[in-house]
Design an enzyme around this catalytic site. Structure first.
Site, short mmCIF file in Angstrom:
data_model
loop_
_atom_site.label_atom_id
_atom_site.label_comp_id
_atom_site.label_asym_id
_atom_site.label_seq_id
_atom_site.Cartn_x
_atom_site.Cartn_y
_atom_site.Cartn_z
N PHE A 82 0.80 -1.19 0.00
CA PHE A 82 0.07 0.02 -0.02
C PHE A 82 0.87 1.04 0.17
CE2 PHE A 82 -2.87 -2.84 2.59
CZ PHE A 82 -3.62 -3.17 1.41
N GLY A 136 15.94 -2.35 12.20
CA GLY A 136 16.63 -3.33 13.19
C GLY A 136 15.65 -4.45 13.86
N LYS A 191 16.02 -11.33 5.19
CA LYS A 191 15.88 -12.01 6.29
C LYS A 191 14.52 -12.60 6.58
CE LYS A 191 13.67 -8.62 8.64
NZ LYS A 191 12.50 -8.76 9.36
#
Length: 334
Positions: A82, A136, A191
């Site tokens: 979006f 992070g 990741k």
């Protein structure tokens, strides 16, 4: 100092509290009136946090113009699919130059661009300052209750990164800076794929040994890919690399881990792919990166990514792909 937050979800709420604790005026923008009423009237966001009482200064609106009026910063927390459409709505409403901070993780579904490049493709240099990101190891479920967290303010412009660092930093939310935008954004995307694999292992019944091996080899794979794209090695051994990888591969709060676990428990991804309604960035990212490697870097080896892609998009059996990975030709670790 005002920050407009695009989104009223869990991450929007967690970061809104951080900013409010720092004395920053925040106004969240959303489209779910139940969430907006929860925030404004009941001072909570019950859909995401059952036992969290928010400060009355944290407010929300369904009026985008009101949200960004007078804002110095615009913080993006909506799902990546979006982001472009919301920013295109923001663009004609801007009355002054602002700093846009991205906190969404993944790629633009229309163009496969990173989020920072998506932002730059919508706005001109006369409309915004240099783009920044907050990246992070950080789950909203912990941030919103002020558990200790450390992240990076990422921007090609170090002064913008430092400004964002000071905007968010406090005694429970520590913020470092980095100018390696490419490395940080490639790490935060890749990741999620490894986290899906981690969940699959858990669902299949494998233990700590397997997960440790997966995270380690996943880090190696992610680092090589990120450096191929122009990222710096040091980024991948920092918070936006191994830090984010560890938390996403290990936490029950991780949607990517949860999705992988569901797939592993059934030893099949077909039901999940048909029935899933949640935003699981690793599912989309696996396809984006797989297709890019196949087209642009055909000699690059990405066995974990390939295995996840095969399970998600080619009906491969997860337990068989695990055995295939373990039976690959023996080699040096590096």
């Amino acid at each position: 100092m005002k920050t407009a937050i695009l989104g009223t979800g869990s991450w929007a709420t967690g970061l809104a509290r951080v900013l409010n604790d720092n004395g920053v005026e925040v106004l969240m923008y959303g489209v779910d009136n139940r969430e907006i009423d929860d925030i404004n009237i009941r001072h909570c966001n019950y859909k995401y946090f059952k036992n969290v009482k928010l400060e009355k200064e944290i407010k929300a609106t369904n009026n985008l113009s009101e949200a960004i009026d007078g804002a110095d910063y615009i913080l993006i927390t909506v799902p990546t699919k979006f982001v472009r459409s919301v920013l295109e709505e923001v663009k004609p409403l801007l009355k002054k130059k602002v700093t846009v901070i991205n906190a969404s993780k993944g790629f633009d579904m229309e163009t496969n661009m990173s989020m920072s490049n998506t932002i730059r493709s919508v706005f001109t240099n006369n409309e915004i300052n240099s783009v920044a990101s907050i990246i992070g190891p950080s789950h909203a479920e912990e941030v919103v209750v002020r558990m200790l967290t450390a992240v990076c303010a990422v921007s090609k412009d170090i002064e913008v990164a430092r400004a964002v660092q000071h905007l968010f930093a406090n005694d429970y939310f520590r913020v470092y800076t980095t100018t390696d935008e490419t490395g940080a954004e490639m790490g935060v995307a890749y990741k999620n794929v490894i986290a899906v694999a981690s969940g699959i292992l858990s669902g299949l019944g494998y233990g700590d040994n397997a997960r440790a091996a997966l995270i380690t080899r996943g880090l190696y794979e992610m680092t090589r890919y990120g450096m191929l794209k122009g990222g710096e090695l040091s980024t991948f051994i920092g918070l936006t690399g191994v830090g984010d990888l560890i938390v996403t591969c290990s936490s029950i709060h991780s949607r990517n881990f949860q999705a992988g676990k569901e797939i592993g428990l059934s030893n099949d991804a077909s039901d999940f792919m048909i029935g899933n309604s949640k935003t699981v960035e690793g599912v989309r990212t696996a396809k984006v990166i797989h297709d890019e490697i196949k087209e642009r870097f055909p000699h690059f080896e990405a066995p974990i990514l390939d295995a996840v892609y095969s399970v998600l998009y080619e009906n491969a059996i997860p337990s068989v792909k695990v055995k295939d990975l373990m039976n690959r030709a023996l080699k040096s670790e590096q």
